[in-house]
Design a protein around this motif. Structure first.
Motif, PDB file in Angstrom:
ATOM      1  N   GLU B 223       0.827  -1.198   0.000  1.00  0.00           N
ATOM      2  CA  GLU B 223       0.000   0.000   0.000  1.00  0.00           C
ATOM      3  C   GLU B 223       0.867   1.254   0.000  1.00  0.00           C
ATOM      4  O   GLU B 223       1.835   1.346   0.734  1.00  0.00           O
ATOM      5  N   ALA B 242      -4.788   6.071   0.115  1.00  0.00           N
ATOM      6  CA  ALA B 242      -4.011   4.848   0.287  1.00  0.00           C
ATOM      7  C   ALA B 242      -4.306   3.989  -0.929  1.00  0.00           C
ATOM      8  O   ALA B 242      -5.446   3.655  -1.186  1.00  0.00           O
ATOM      9  N   THR B 243      -3.270   3.664  -1.677  1.00  0.00           N
ATOM     10  CA  THR B 243      -3.471   2.974  -2.942  1.00  0.00           C
ATOM     11  C   THR B 243      -2.739   1.644  -2.956  1.00  0.00           C
ATOM     12  O   THR B 243      -1.571   1.563  -2.570  1.00  0.00           O
ATOM     13  N   ALA B 244      -3.417   0.611  -3.388  1.00  0.00           N
ATOM     14  CA  ALA B 244      -2.774  -0.686  -3.605  1.00  0.00           C
ATOM     15  C   ALA B 244      -3.620  -1.466  -4.595  1.00  0.00           C
ATOM     16  O   ALA B 244      -4.845  -1.425  -4.550  1.00  0.00           O
ATOM     17  N   GLY B 245      -2.953  -2.148  -5.479  1.00  0.00           N
ATOM     18  CA  GLY B 245      -3.621  -3.050  -6.409  1.00  0.00           C
ATOM     19  C   GLY B 245      -4.731  -2.415  -7.213  1.00  0.00           C
ATOM     20  O   GLY B 245      -5.748  -3.037  -7.467  1.00  0.00           O
ATOM     21  N   GLY B 246      -4.581  -1.159  -7.584  1.00  0.00           N
ATOM     22  CA  GLY B 246      -5.584  -0.513  -8.409  1.00  0.00           C
ATOM     23  C   GLY B 246      -6.757   0.039  -7.637  1.00  0.00           C
ATOM     24  O   GLY B 246      -7.658   0.622  -8.215  1.00  0.00           O
ATOM     25  N   VAL B 247      -6.765  -0.162  -6.327  1.00  0.00           N
ATOM     26  CA  VAL B 247      -7.844   0.406  -5.533  1.00  0.00           C
ATOM     27  C   VAL B 247      -7.266   1.533  -4.685  1.00  0.00           C
ATOM     28  O   VAL B 247      -6.303   1.345  -3.960  1.00  0.00           O
ATOM     29  N   GLN B 249      -8.152   4.112  -1.831  1.00  0.00           N
ATOM     30  CA  GLN B 249      -9.110   4.507  -0.801  1.00  0.00           C
ATOM     31  C   GLN B 249      -8.757   5.901  -0.333  1.00  0.00           C
ATOM     32  O   GLN B 249      -7.676   6.149   0.189  1.00  0.00           O
ATOM     33  N   LYS B 251      -8.693   8.819   2.120  1.00  0.00           N
ATOM     34  CA  LYS B 251      -8.801   8.899   3.576  1.00  0.00           C
ATOM     35  C   LYS B 251      -9.373  10.241   4.000  1.00  0.00           C
ATOM     36  O   LYS B 251     -10.061  10.339   5.001  1.00  0.00           O
ATOM     37  N   ASP B 360      -8.980  -2.315 -14.393  1.00  0.00           N
ATOM     38  CA  ASP B 360      -9.660  -2.671 -13.163  1.00  0.00           C
ATOM     39  C   ASP B 360      -9.216  -1.689 -12.072  1.00  0.00           C
ATOM     40  O   ASP B 360      -8.412  -2.009 -11.222  1.00  0.00           O
ATOM     41  N   LEU B 362     -10.206   1.562  -9.282  1.00  0.00           N
ATOM     42  CA  LEU B 362     -11.298   2.044  -8.458  1.00  0.00           C
ATOM     43  C   LEU B 362     -10.773   3.092  -7.488  1.00  0.00           C
ATOM     44  O   LEU B 362      -9.740   2.901  -6.859  1.00  0.00           O
ATOM     45  N   THR B 363     -11.451   4.199  -7.413  1.00  0.00           N
ATOM     46  CA  THR B 363     -11.153   5.152  -6.352  1.00  0.00           C
ATOM     47  C   THR B 363     -12.348   5.196  -5.431  1.00  0.00           C
ATOM     48  O   THR B 363     -13.464   5.477  -5.866  1.00  0.00           O
ATOM     49  N   ILE B 364     -12.122   4.885  -4.179  1.00  0.00           N
ATOM     50  CA  ILE B 364     -13.207   4.949  -3.214  1.00  0.00           C
ATOM     51  C   ILE B 364     -13.172   6.342  -2.618  1.00  0.00           C
ATOM     52  O   ILE B 364     -12.209   6.735  -1.970  1.00  0.00           O
TER      53      ILE B 364
END
Lengths: 162, 515
Positions: B223, B242-247, B249, B251, B360, B362-364
């Motif tokens: 991450e 916080a980014t890992a594996g294309g996702v 998040q 904060k 694949d 994604l930004t949460i």
């Protein structure tokens, strides 16, 4: 790519045809029980919605560990990666999220992650869980079904502006 | 108030879309003074150039007497910067859109921009006009942005030879009212908007994509925490991801309406302290002086980014001549109150992209402002806190403030945190819940639920439950209202609401329910 577009396009592309009809393709994503709960739904169905939570959905009877698909003794990094992979599948923005037909909802997944990723909150939750307390509490509306919005069936092109 | 009319926007481009299937999503970064357009090529983000081979296009719209429609910076070529400042061109609309005339940003703009922004300070939309042939011609910030977007859309379709759908990025500081306004501009321009996305979210997505494509060069799943800082002419955004594996998040997300335009306005005031009075009548001479001052100041600030001091020598006409030396320290001093750093760069980071590729990713996202209602003796009670992950749903219990109170007013606000920590509330809308059974105060339970769905629509729902009645069923039908409902005159509307008195007040019952 067309598939991924449907996701968000569906959210904004209800077109106003003649009077009060919506184009059927756009309703794919909202083909949940919420669809009937539009603004013009009769009073009776609103009450029915409130009655429904008594019949607990599958999701509600799961522990937070079940929600994230992890073991009770999962490590913090296992929890985090489980959350990420579930987010990729269940987040409304995720490609292909409209193909999920189970009752999972990203808000539940995120809430589970928030509790389990905080050591204090997790310890407290573990305590409750072992004491056999009610697993998840719901209020008047959180229990009212999948939380993708109570007007989920209504989304018109012009929603974004007027 | 939002008009319920006008569901006629669906244009012929909609039908065209259904027939020619391969549509493509483009990203539009509407800046304060510049704009850029990007498309996902399948492997990377590509910026679309205009006919003059520019990636960054000046954002302004010129009103003309002879031409049937105004022209914007996408297709129009300026012979000189002065042409944009003649009073006939409108720009900086992103700073004004969705604001009322009591907003300090509006009143500052009205004193420093060459076109007309008329304010009465009563909490309504300002009057905006362009000078065409010795006549002020009225327009609105929404219209100006829409005219520009029409040109952008035409450019994109000409380049890509396909119908386009759009993702438009907006500053994190934008209130829901401002979002609605940008949405209205897009609809006026006939855009099919997939998403209005906070600028930092677009940057986060780009970062996630780069991280994914660099994966084979190093560590894979670890991450990465990132701080996104984006300062443009009109806004400044900060986000932590916080980014890992294309996702990715998100904060935290925050934004403020501080940008290069503030530095410019401050410096103009430093050079000509009496400018507000000097330019108040806005005749031809004043507009001319104003643009000389603006261009000279802009130029000076540019040069200060690479040299220690700059000589300013300008003749504003009317016997006003300014001859001063501005050095970096002084410039920083002038702007200390406003700016976070002496960032003298003007260029907007053009971090636009198309998130809907085959990747694949994604930004949460999180919400930038708290949303809550007025309760507990006229204070703001947050129901969805800032930095809550989206989509979100939260509910809270309230009760009556008076014995036998049968009605309650739910006033929904969005709260922004200012630079100086004073909170600014924006009225989003209100509705009355009626039919509360007569009971001593504190007994009825008024449940207020807020829901922000995946397309960032806010809904507010309310229901009444009487404890001790043996049932948890609401006593009257639930009420749901989509927000914002307050509109152009939200400042005025707020004043009127405050005059209603306290008979419809609410009090917090307990802490937030567990979700």
């Amino acid at each position: 790519m067309a598939g991924t577009l449907t996701n968000s396009a569906g959210a904004t592309s209800f077109r106003f045809l003649n009077g009060d009809r919506f184009s059927p393709p756009s309703s794919i994503r909202s083909a949940s029980n919420l669809y009937i709960r539009g603004r013009n739904a009769p009073k009776a169905s609103l009450h029915a919605v409130i009655d429904e939570p008594l019949v607990e959905s599958k999701m509600k009877s799961m522990s937070l560990y079940d929600v994230l698909n992890v073991e009770r003794n999962a490590t913090a990094s296992e929890i985090k990666s489980a959350y990420r992979s579930l987010a990729k599948r269940y987040h409304p923005d995720a490609s292909g999220s409209e193909q999920n037909d189970d009752d999972r909802d990203f808000i539940d997944i995120h809430d589970a992650y928030v509790t389990l990723s905080d050591p204090t909150a997790r310890a407290l939750y573990d305590l409750k869980l072992s004491a056999g307390f009610e697993l998840r509490s719901g209020g008047l509306y959180t229990a009212a079904g999948k939380s993708s919005g109570f007007y989920a069936g209504r989304r018109w092109e012009t929603d974004q502006c007027w | 108030m939002s008009e319920e009319v006008g569901y006629t926007v669906a244009s012929d481009s909609d039908t065209a879309r259904e027939e020619t299937s391969p549509e493509v999503a483009i990203g539009i970064d509407i800046g304060t003074c510049q704009c850029s357009l990007a498309v996902w090529s399948g492997s990377q983000v590509e910026l679309i150039r205009n006919t003059r081979n520019q990636k960054l296009m000046k954002l302004y719209v010129t009103f003309r007497d002879e031409s049937p429609s105004p022209v914007g910076g996408v297709s129009n070529q300026l012979s000189h910067e002065y042409e944009m400042l003649s009073g006939a061109s409108i720009f900086n609309m992103k700073r004004l859109i969705g604001r009322v005339d009591t907003d300090p940003i509006v009143s500052h703009a009205s004193k420093t921009l060459p076109f007309l922004i008329q304010t009465l300070g009563i909490g309504v939309k300002p009057f905006v006009a362009a000078l065409v042939n010795n006549m002020w011609r009225s327009t609105t910030p929404e219209e100006v942005v829409a005219i520009y977007l029409v040109e952008l859309k035409a450019l994109a379709e000409a380049r890509l030879k396909r119908p386009v759908t759009d993702v438009v990025t907006v500053p994190a500081a934008f209130s829901r009212l401002q979002l609605t306004r940008i949405g209205r501009s897009c609809a006026m321009a006939g855009l099919h908007v997939l998403r209005l996305m906070p600028e930092p979210a677009a940057v986060a997505l780009l970062y996630a994509q780069q991280q994914l494509s660099n994966r084979n060069m190093g560590d894979s799943g670890s991450e990465k925490l990132g701080l996104i800082f984006n300062m443009g002419a009109g806004f400044c955004d900060v986000a932590i991801t916080a980014t890992a594996g294309g996702v990715s998040q998100m904060k935290a997300l925050a934004g403020s309406s501080v940008g290069g335009e503030d530095l410019l306005q401050n410096t103009m005031h430093w050079l000509v302290p009496e400018m507000d009075v000097l330019f108040s009548s806005r005749g031809f001479d004043e507009i001319k002086s104003m643009r000389i001052l603006r261009v000279a100041t802009q130029d000076a600030i540019h040069r200060l980014s690479f040299q220690p001091n700059v000589q300013i020598d300008i003749d504003l006409g009317n016997g006003t001549r300014i001859c001063r030396v501005l050095d970096v320290e002084e410039f920083e001093e002038i702007n200390k109150a406003k700016s976070t750093q002496a960032s003298t760069r003007w260029k907007l980071a053009s971090g636009v992209n198309d998130p809907f590729g085959s990747l694949d990713l994604l930004t949460i996202q999180v919400i930038a402002h708290s949303i809550g209602i007025r309760a507990d003796n006229n204070s703001f009670v947050s129901i969805i806190d800032r930095s809550t992950t989206l989509p979100a749903k939260r509910e809270m219990l309230f009760t009556t403030a008076h014995d036998n109170q049968t009605e309650a007013l739910i006033v929904v606000y969005e709260e922004e945190e200012d630079d100086d920590d004073d909170e600014k509330r924006v009225l989003l809308g209100y509705f009355k819940v009626v039919g509360i059974p007569p009971a001593p105060r504190g007994v009825p339970e008024i449940n207020v639920c807020m829901d922000i769905d995946d397309s960032n629509m806010l809904g507010v729902m309310s229901g009444i439950v009487m404890p001790g009645s043996g049932t948890r069923h609401p006593v009257v039908p639930l009420m749901e209202v989509r927000m914002p409902t307050a509109d152009d005159g939200h400042g005025l509307c707020e004043d009127a609401l405050n005059r209603l008195g306290s008979t419809l007040d609410l009090v917090t019952l307990h802490n937030k329910l567990d979700t």
